[in-house]
Scaffold this active site. Structure first.
Site, PDB file in Angstrom:
ATOM      1  N   HIS A 164      65.696 117.436 -66.474  1.00 52.32           N
ATOM      2  CA  HIS A 164      65.053 116.111 -66.453  1.00 52.32           C
ATOM      3  C   HIS A 164      63.645 116.185 -67.046  1.00 52.32           C
ATOM      4  CE1 HIS A 164      64.539 112.035 -65.529  1.00 52.32           C
ATOM      5  NE2 HIS A 164      64.990 111.994 -64.293  1.00 52.32           N
ATOM      6  N   ASP A 381      83.849 111.793 -76.703  1.00 52.08           N
ATOM      7  CA  ASP A 381      85.117 112.337 -77.206  1.00 52.08           C
ATOM      8  C   ASP A 381      84.836 113.619 -77.991  1.00 52.08           C
ATOM      9  OD1 ASP A 381      87.538 112.919 -78.372  1.00 52.08           O
ATOM     10  OD2 ASP A 381      87.851 110.942 -79.250  1.00 52.08           O
TER      11      ASP A 381
END
Length: 443
Positions: A164, A381
């Site tokens: 983060h 994908d």
């Protein structure tokens, strides 16, 4: 049913395909990065088995093929996202030493459908690379870790853990787009924009954090799904009072309803209404003037706060209206100040205002919300189809609400609450009128 467990097959450090140039050996973080916690966020994608593979041998061969593709594409992606191959030097600097990312292979001796039938958030972290102490010791501070797990049916999970310190959800999406394009063989995958520190340079601010800290001794995560039809009903409830001039969004009505129910649970537990605040994170990139590209890498989010002092203000239409007004005020008067020479002063003023919210409000019940709705995470994908489901897990702070799209236009909410509050919340009549508790995921 016995508890589902995974077993580590291998751990591999993955270096960038090309070394970082000498002039890029030191990477400066932005001020917003500097204020962000040095923890790993995570996202796990669940992929059903390929119908063409049927035997265990086929599954193993296909898993090996995919694993090699993932590792090669990570190496190539690290060259473009070169800071992620480095190590954090201090709160505002990355040493781009090409130490690399970390890749873990694992297996599970059960079918994926066993997990997706009723996702168990108490055991979900076994798919995360950061959940294993040995892995975290071996990776030596890796900022990007990936765990690839195979199930005995041929289904897989890909779990991404990203620091983060240099990435919010939009930055993660940029990384995912570039990585998946590379994995699918694209000659020109999307490139990151590393101009964050020039827009908002770091400063000497020892020990200061931009995070809203919410204590919680024993808390639990639960998943709730609000269908598209129920979202439409909530919108009509608001419109019947507020009118159609300010048409409410999915996030506004769902978040307001969840907050209302959570506040009602606190009242039932304590016997009286407690003042409450909601911090809602906003992606600043498109809200600045001129707008920043979506591909600007780093942390470009900041939360605006709503405070409700009286129970009469917790009606759904009122919360939605206040949410809209507060957000518009933040975007018009504050968001664009978080850049350039005045950026530091604007951020310090924002932190001062936050401190004022908590001052003299010892009973204030605080919630944090992040919305990933409209982020095309279900388009992820790698070359073998889109995921059946995706989720993130938080075992760090309580009183959080994370929202994401469902495939049918609804909203999925992941909440963390104290255990005793969650046991009341998940049975709350008003909640159950519009939300399903952890429904099955159909592959």
């Amino acid at each position: 049913m016995t508890q589902m467990k995974t077993e580590i097959i291998s751990r591999t450090c993955i270096k960038p395909s090309s070394p970082s140039p000498p002039n890029l050996k030191t990477f400066k973080l932005s001020l917003l990065d500097q204020l962000s916690p040095a923890i790993h966020g995570n996202m796990t994608f669940y992929f059903p088995s390929d119908a063409a593979t049927s035997s265990a041998t086929d599954h193993d061969l296909e898993f090996s093929r995919k694993s090699q593709l993932l590792q090669k594409s990570i190496s190539e992606t690290l060259t473009r996202f070169y800071p992620l191959a480095g190590r954090l030097l201090d709160a505002s600097t990355i040493d781009c030493n090409d130490d690399g990312g970390f890749f873990i292979e694992a297996r599970c001796d059960r079918p994926l459908s066993d997990f997706l039938n009723k996702p168990n958030y108490e055991t979900l972290d076994q798919f995360l690379p950061t959940a294993e102490p040995e892995t975290m010791e071996l990776c030596k501070g890796s900022m990007w870790l990936v765990k690839f797990t195979k199930f005995n049916c041929g289904g897989t999970t890909i779990s991404v853990s990203l620091t983060h310190k240099i990435a919010d959800i939009a930055a993660l999406l940029t990384l995912l787009k570039s990585w998946t394009e590379t994995c699918r063989g694209s000659a020109e995958p999307i490139l990151p924009d590393f101009t964050g520190s020039s827009l908002l340079p770091p400063r000497e601010i020892p020990g200061m954090s931009g995070s809203v800290k919410i204590a919680g001794d024993k808390f639990i995560a639960k998943r709730f799904v609000i269908s598209a039809s129920k979202v439409a009903e909530l919108k009509e409830q608001v419109i019947s009072v507020n009118g159609r001039e300010q048409y409410p969004s999915r996030v506004e009505v769902v978040l307001a309803k969840l907050w209302k129910c959570a506040a009602a649970v606190v009242k039932s537990k304590n016997g009286s209404f407690k003042p409450t605040a909601l911090f809602q994170a906003v992606n600043l990139r498109g809200r600045m003037d001129p707008p920043l590209p979506d591909t600007v890498f780093g942390n470009f989010v900041w939360p605006f706060a709503l405070i409700v002092e009286e129970e009469s203000e917790m009606e759904l239409h009122h919360l939605v209206q206040k949410m809209r007004e507060t957000k518009i005020d933040f975007l018009n008067n504050k968001a664009n100040k978080f850049r350039g020479e005045g950026g530091f002063a604007a951020l310090m003023e924002a932190l001062k205002e936050r401190a004022e919210i908590f001052r003299n409000r010892k009973e204030l019940v605080v919630y944090k919300c992040s919305s990933w709705c409209k982020f095309p995470l279900y388009e992820t994908d790698f070359g073998w189809g889109k995921p059946a489901w995706m989720t993130s897990i938080n075992k760090i702070v309580s009183n959080t609400i994370s929202l994401m799209d469902t495939k049918d236009g609804g909203v999925e909410a992941l909440l963390t609450l104290d255990e005793d509050e969650m046991s009341i919340f998940e049975r709350h009549e008003e909640l159950l009128e519009f939300a399903s508790v952890n429904p099955s995921i159909h592959v």
